[in-house]
Design a protein around this motif. Structure first.
Motif, PDB file in Angstrom:
ATOM      1  N   ALA A 150      64.234  64.610 -43.354  1.00  0.00           N
ATOM      2  CA  ALA A 150      63.593  63.865 -42.265  1.00  0.00           C
ATOM      3  C   ALA A 150      62.878  62.631 -42.787  1.00  0.00           C
ATOM      4  N   THR A 151      62.092  62.820 -43.830  1.00  0.00           N
ATOM      5  CA  THR A 151      61.338  61.711 -44.413  1.00  0.00           C
ATOM      6  C   THR A 151      62.271  60.627 -44.923  1.00  0.00           C
ATOM      7  N   LEU A 152      63.333  61.037 -45.592  1.00  0.00           N
ATOM      8  CA  LEU A 152      64.283  60.078 -46.159  1.00  0.00           C
ATOM      9  C   LEU A 152      65.008  59.304 -45.065  1.00  0.00           C
ATOM     10  N   LEU A 153      65.462  60.003 -44.028  1.00  0.00           N
ATOM     11  CA  LEU A 153      66.177  59.332 -42.946  1.00  0.00           C
ATOM     12  C   LEU A 153      65.290  58.294 -42.262  1.00  0.00           C
ATOM     13  N   ILE A 154      64.039  58.636 -42.061  1.00  0.00           N
ATOM     14  CA  ILE A 154      63.126  57.693 -41.418  1.00  0.00           C
ATOM     15  C   ILE A 154      62.895  56.481 -42.314  1.00  0.00           C
ATOM     16  N   GLU A 155      62.758  56.710 -43.621  1.00  0.00           N
ATOM     17  CA  GLU A 155      62.609  55.584 -44.546  1.00  0.00           C
ATOM     18  C   GLU A 155      63.841  54.687 -44.534  1.00  0.00           C
ATOM     19  N   CYS A 156      64.981  55.272 -44.203  1.00  0.00           N
ATOM     20  CA  CYS A 156      66.226  54.498 -44.135  1.00  0.00           C
ATOM     21  C   CYS A 156      66.471  53.909 -42.748  1.00  0.00           C
ATOM     22  N   GLY A 157      65.478  54.007 -41.865  1.00  0.00           N
ATOM     23  CA  GLY A 157      65.605  53.424 -40.541  1.00  0.00           C
ATOM     24  C   GLY A 157      66.264  54.310 -39.516  1.00  0.00           C
TER      25      GLY A 157
END
Length: 582
Positions: A150-157
């Protein structure tokens, strides 16, 4: 007798010694056993673990290498070597060891998770996403995997996809840190109402702090007989946006009336940390203590007003406030929403960030600074303002140096409308995400969907701060994202002579840009509708003479405004503090 039986007892004894943290004794026992059975991979493996627990990485690696050679079908030595190389900052090598472990044990969830985290450190986001996804197929209910992805996907937009995985991580009673990360992410969503975000913050406070024991308060001396004690709690006492806005107060507060205690949860200190230590009256390091210890320290200091400077960006510190270690507790500066805590008495804002009617969204009572809740101290190394770039390039360059997470689809769609409305113009995006080839490719694709070709986008990697400020020399007009508008980026753009166009919303975070522009008397750059946003930007871009004039006059205007008046800001903030303890 089977030799494996011979080594079992020494290894069991060594494991017991390690459990008691008697590592040296365990190592001696295992070394003695290796003299008896020199090619025993299991003993080498246990010895490597004993050295790893002592952070003796060279010795640990030596014995894991031995175990790896002696037990080629055991994935653990590769896994542990990967962990060691992460500790040493050699991330590419660590990834190779994790891959080796997965070749031996393709369903090792723990190894996939470690690989994904290390790939993130390498900014290999696409491969990191794949590693998390493979792990989730194996263990779909493991909350740490869902949270990591979740955190990674959000950082990737990929905000929507990320929130799906956050919700899955929160299906059981959530850990406060995971729950806090979810709240932080919700501030980026353009389609969530202020009341809904407020309710989620209140839920966090009820779930994680309502049950905590609260303390009664007394002070050995009445406030009238001594200085007022202000406690500042933060994980951001280093080169961070918070310190740019905090230092004007620390430089100018009245030391005859106030006494400042800084409670620092900073892990990596820098030269700014050292400077802050000289500005505060007392410095307490709480990064190495637990919550109970931090609470005890604050109570022992008999602080009158305890100020949270981090909010949901550091929820461990909010748990300290959940115990109510000071009689008056205030939220200010580091967060852009309610804390959600009933034990947080006040939140410092200003009339432009929180106009009438917004108090219903806060658990705190709102305290209003007369001008702005921020006071900006420009860095001494900021370069001089240059001439308008468009006069040399022959085209308008719009720019945004904000966090990549803020560039949601609605922002991209509106900026594409603007670029299409002003043919020949270009957009410069500069942020950490542009360091990654995958995210650069994704950004180009996102704009392509709205008819903006790659040649109209200038994608630049992040830079050291002096170079970042210098990059504004190539920007004619800055575009503020929404609903999460710029904070420090807006201050910096204006200081470098670059007008900022912002879209004001109903939440505090969506009104930061509007608050800055109001305090420097540039309300004509504030839009309340998307069509107005485009019109303002086009009007600025269409008059190069006026735009050049703004560029040369903005710095002096800001310097002479309340936004940079540290002395007045300190007096106003002191008045607020005095008012709530009287």
């Amino acid at each position: 007798m089977d030799k494996s039986m011979d080594t079992q007892a020494p290894q069991q004894k060594a494991a017991a010694l390690m459990a008691e943290k008697k590592y040296q004794a365990a190592c001696k026992l295992l070394h003695d056993q290796l003299k008896v059975t020199p090619n025993n991979g299991s003993v080498c493996e246990t010895l490597g673990e004993a050295y790893l627990l002592q952070q003796h990485y060279a010795d640990a690696a030596k014995h894991f290498y031995m175990a790896k050679q002696l037990m080629p079908t055991n994935p653990n030595p590769n896994f542990q070597l990967g962990n060691i190389y992460v500790k040493l900052g050699r991330f590419e090598e660590s990834c190779q060891f994790y891959v080796n472990a997965l070749r031996i044990s393709p369903n090792a969830v723990q190894v996939y998770e470690a690989l994904a985290k290390t790939l993130v450190k390498l900014q290999a986001y696409e491969e990191a996403i794949k590693a998390y996804q493979r792990a989730i197929k194996i263990a779909p209910t493991l909350a740490s995997l869902q949270l990591g992805l979740a955190t990674l996907l959000i950082e990737c937009g990929e905000l929507e996809q990320g929130l799906v995985h956050y919700r899955m991580a929160l299906q059981s009673k959530p850990h406060p840190i995971e729950h806090s990360a979810f709240l932080f992410a919700m501030n980026y969503r353009p389609d969530i109402s202020a009341s809904m975000v407020s309710d989620w913050h209140r839920d966090w406070g009820q779930l994680h702090t309502a049950h905590l024991p609260k303390y009664a308060h007394s002070n050995s001396l009445p406030a009238a007989a001594r200085k007022v004690r202000i406690g500042l709690v933060s994980s951001d006492f280093y080169r961070h946006p918070v310190t740019y806005y905090l230092e004007p107060f620390l430089e100018h507060y009245d030391r005859s009336r106030f006494e400042i205690f800084c409670y620092s949860h900073v892990v990596k200190q820098d030269e700014v940390t050292e400077r802050l230590k000289t500005q505060a009256d007392h410095w307490r390091t709480i990064s190495t203590t637990n919550i109970a210890g931090a609470v005890a320290t604050i109570r022992q200091d008999e602080v009158d007003v305890l100020v949270d400077l981090s909010g949901q960006t550091a929820c461990k510190l909010l748990l300290i406030f959940g115990h109510k270690p000071a009689s008056i507790q205030v939220s200010w500066l580091g967060y852009f929403n309610t804390s959600g805590l009933e034990s947080m008495d006040y939140l410092i804002t200003d009339p432009h960030s929180s106009p009438a009617g917004q108090s219903v969204y806060f658990t705190e009572q709102l305290l209003y600074m007369p001008y702005n809740r921020f006071c900006y101290r420009p860095p001494e190394y900021a370069p001089e303002v240059n001439a308008l770039p468009a006069l040399q390039t022959g085209y308008i360059t719009f720019g945004c140096f904000n966090n990549y997470l803020k560039l949601n689809n609605k922002v991209i769609a509106l900026w594409a409308t603007l670029l299409n409305a002003f043919p020949g113009s270009k957009l410069l995006l500069k942020n950490k995400a542009m360091n990654d080839a995958f995210l650069r490719k994704q950004t180009l694709a996102n704009f392509e969907k709205y008819g903006i070709s790659a040649d109209r986008l200038l994608l630049e990697k992040t830079s050291p701060h002096p170079e970042l400020l210098a990059a504004y020399s190539r920007v004619d007009i800055a575009l503020d994202p929404f609903p999460f508008t710029g904070g420090l980026t807006t201050s910096e753009a204006l200081w470098m002579g670059v007008p900022v166009v912002t879209l004001a919303g109903e939440t505090l975070v969506s009104r930061q840009g509007a608050a800055f522009l109001t305090v420097i008397n540039k309300t004509e750059w504030i839009a309340t509708r998307k069509t107005e946003y485009v019109s303002i930007a086009c009007a600025l871009a269409g008059d190069l003479s006026a735009l050049a004039g703004h560029r040369q006059s903005l710095r002096a205007q800001i310097q002479g405004s309340p936004l940079c008046d540290g002395k007045q800001f300190a007096r106003d903030l002191q008045a607020l503090f005095s008012g709530i303890i009287s």
